[in-house]
Motif scaffolding. Structure first.
Motif, short mmCIF file in Angstrom:
data_model
loop_
_atom_site.label_atom_id
_atom_site.label_comp_id
_atom_site.label_asym_id
_atom_site.label_seq_id
_atom_site.Cartn_x
_atom_site.Cartn_y
_atom_site.Cartn_z
N LYS A 94 70.68 66.36 -56.77
CA LYS A 94 71.57 67.30 -56.09
C LYS A 94 73.02 66.79 -56.11
O LYS A 94 73.95 67.56 -56.31
CB LYS A 94 71.12 67.49 -54.64
CG LYS A 94 69.88 68.34 -54.49
CD LYS A 94 69.51 68.45 -53.02
CE LYS A 94 68.26 69.25 -52.82
NZ LYS A 94 67.86 69.32 -51.40
N GLN A 95 73.18 65.49 -55.90
CA GLN A 95 74.53 64.91 -55.92
C GLN A 95 75.17 65.03 -57.30
O GLN A 95 76.35 65.36 -57.42
CB GLN A 95 74.49 63.44 -55.48
CG GLN A 95 74.22 63.23 -54.03
CD GLN A 95 75.40 63.65 -53.16
OE1 GLN A 95 76.41 64.17 -53.60
NE2 GLN A 95 75.25 63.43 -51.88
N ALA A 96 74.40 64.74 -58.33
CA ALA A 96 74.93 64.84 -59.70
C ALA A 96 75.32 66.28 -60.00
O ALA A 96 76.38 66.54 -60.60
CB ALA A 96 73.90 64.33 -60.70
N ARG A 97 74.48 67.23 -59.60
CA ARG A 97 74.78 68.64 -59.83
C ARG A 97 76.04 69.06 -59.07
O ARG A 97 76.89 69.79 -59.60
CB ARG A 97 73.59 69.50 -59.40
CG ARG A 97 73.70 70.93 -59.88
CD ARG A 97 72.47 71.71 -59.56
NE ARG A 97 72.60 72.13 -58.16
CZ ARG A 97 71.64 72.67 -57.45
NH1 ARG A 97 70.46 72.83 -57.97
NH2 ARG A 97 71.84 73.04 -56.21
N ALA A 98 76.19 68.59 -57.84
CA ALA A 98 77.39 68.91 -57.05
C ALA A 98 78.64 68.32 -57.69
O ALA A 98 79.70 68.97 -57.71
CB ALA A 98 77.22 68.40 -55.62
N MET A 99 78.53 67.11 -58.23
CA MET A 99 79.69 66.48 -58.88
C MET A 99 80.06 67.22 -60.17
O MET A 99 81.24 67.41 -60.47
CB MET A 99 79.40 65.01 -59.15
CG MET A 99 79.34 64.17 -57.88
SD MET A 99 78.86 62.49 -58.17
CE MET A 99 80.35 61.83 -58.87
N ILE A 100 79.06 67.65 -60.92
CA ILE A 100 79.34 68.43 -62.14
C ILE A 100 80.00 69.74 -61.77
O ILE A 100 80.98 70.15 -62.40
CB ILE A 100 78.04 68.65 -62.95
CG1 ILE A 100 77.56 67.35 -63.56
CG2 ILE A 100 78.25 69.69 -64.04
CD1 ILE A 100 76.17 67.41 -64.17
N SER A 101 79.51 70.39 -60.72
CA SER A 101 80.10 71.65 -60.28
C SER A 101 81.54 71.46 -59.80
O SER A 101 82.42 72.26 -60.11
CB SER A 101 79.25 72.24 -59.15
OG SER A 101 79.78 73.44 -58.70
N ALA A 102 81.78 70.36 -59.08
CA ALA A 102 83.15 70.08 -58.62
C ALA A 102 84.07 69.80 -59.79
O ALA A 102 85.24 70.23 -59.79
CB ALA A 102 83.14 68.89 -57.66
N THR A 103 83.57 69.11 -60.82
CA THR A 103 84.38 68.85 -62.00
C THR A 103 84.74 70.15 -62.72
O THR A 103 85.88 70.34 -63.15
CB THR A 103 83.63 67.91 -62.95
OG1 THR A 103 83.32 66.71 -62.25
CG2 THR A 103 84.46 67.58 -64.19
N ILE A 104 83.78 71.04 -62.83
CA ILE A 104 84.05 72.34 -63.48
C ILE A 104 85.06 73.13 -62.67
O ILE A 104 85.98 73.75 -63.24
CB ILE A 104 82.72 73.12 -63.66
CG1 ILE A 104 81.86 72.44 -64.71
CG2 ILE A 104 83.00 74.58 -64.05
CD1 ILE A 104 80.46 72.99 -64.83
N ASP A 105 84.95 73.11 -61.34
CA ASP A 105 85.91 73.81 -60.50
C ASP A 105 87.31 73.23 -60.66
O ASP A 105 88.31 73.98 -60.67
CB ASP A 105 85.49 73.73 -59.02
CG ASP A 105 84.29 74.60 -58.71
OD1 ASP A 105 83.94 75.48 -59.54
OD2 ASP A 105 83.66 74.39 -57.65
N LEU A 106 87.42 71.91 -60.80
CA LEU A 106 88.74 71.30 -61.02
C LEU A 106 89.34 71.70 -62.35
O LEU A 106 90.54 71.89 -62.47
CB LEU A 106 88.62 69.76 -60.95
CG LEU A 106 88.50 69.17 -59.55
CD1 LEU A 106 88.20 67.67 -59.65
CD2 LEU A 106 89.78 69.40 -58.76
#
Length: 138
Positions: free
Chosen positions: A123-135
């Motif tokens: 879940k943490q890795a997925r959240a970090m990937i999602s945050a990177t895409i949002d940035l």
């Protein structure tokens, strides 16, 4: 080279698969904890064990875990006096499965916690990937 966030997701996935297999084996042991033999003097259910191995995944650059073997516990069967049981020998003794519920419950808690830790990591890795895409979008 694979992205570290993707690699952490794949490693967590291998941990989830391993702990899921472990939980299946533990569940089978618990379900058969009272399964005696069908004929007089026959062996009852034998407790199953699971072993893991660590394999180097060259694409990830890290070691992942897999199931090595599902074996059988070679410990002795406890015997109990129960002359009315169909599995009783001529002395009225019945071999019981070598499943210790205390050990199985402890193993289940440990496997459950390991499963949850791997799931949280995913879940943490997925959240970090999602945050990177949002940035990258903004």
């Amino acid at each position: 080279m694979i992205d570290p966030l993707v690699a952490s997701g794949k490693l967590s996935s291998s941990g989830l698969e391993a702990q899921s297999a472990r939980l299946r084996v533990i569940s089978e042991n618990i379900a058969n904890a009272q399964s005696t033999g069908r004929t007089p003097g026959a062996d009852p259910y034998t407790r199953k064990t699971i072993t893991f191995k660590s394999e180097l995944d060259r694409t990830l650059g890290a070691a992942s875990v897999t199931v090595k073997d599902v074996g059988q516990d070679e410990s002795a069967f406890p015997v109990e006096y129960d002359p009315g049981n169909p599995a009783a020998d001529e002395n009225g003794m019945v071999k019981k499965p070598n499943v210790n519920m205390l050990i199985e419950m402890a193993d289940m808690r440990e496997a459950n916690r390991s499963y949850q830790a791997n799931l949280q990591m995913m879940k943490q890795a997925r959240a970090m990937i999602s945050a990177t895409i949002d940035l990258m979008r903004g």
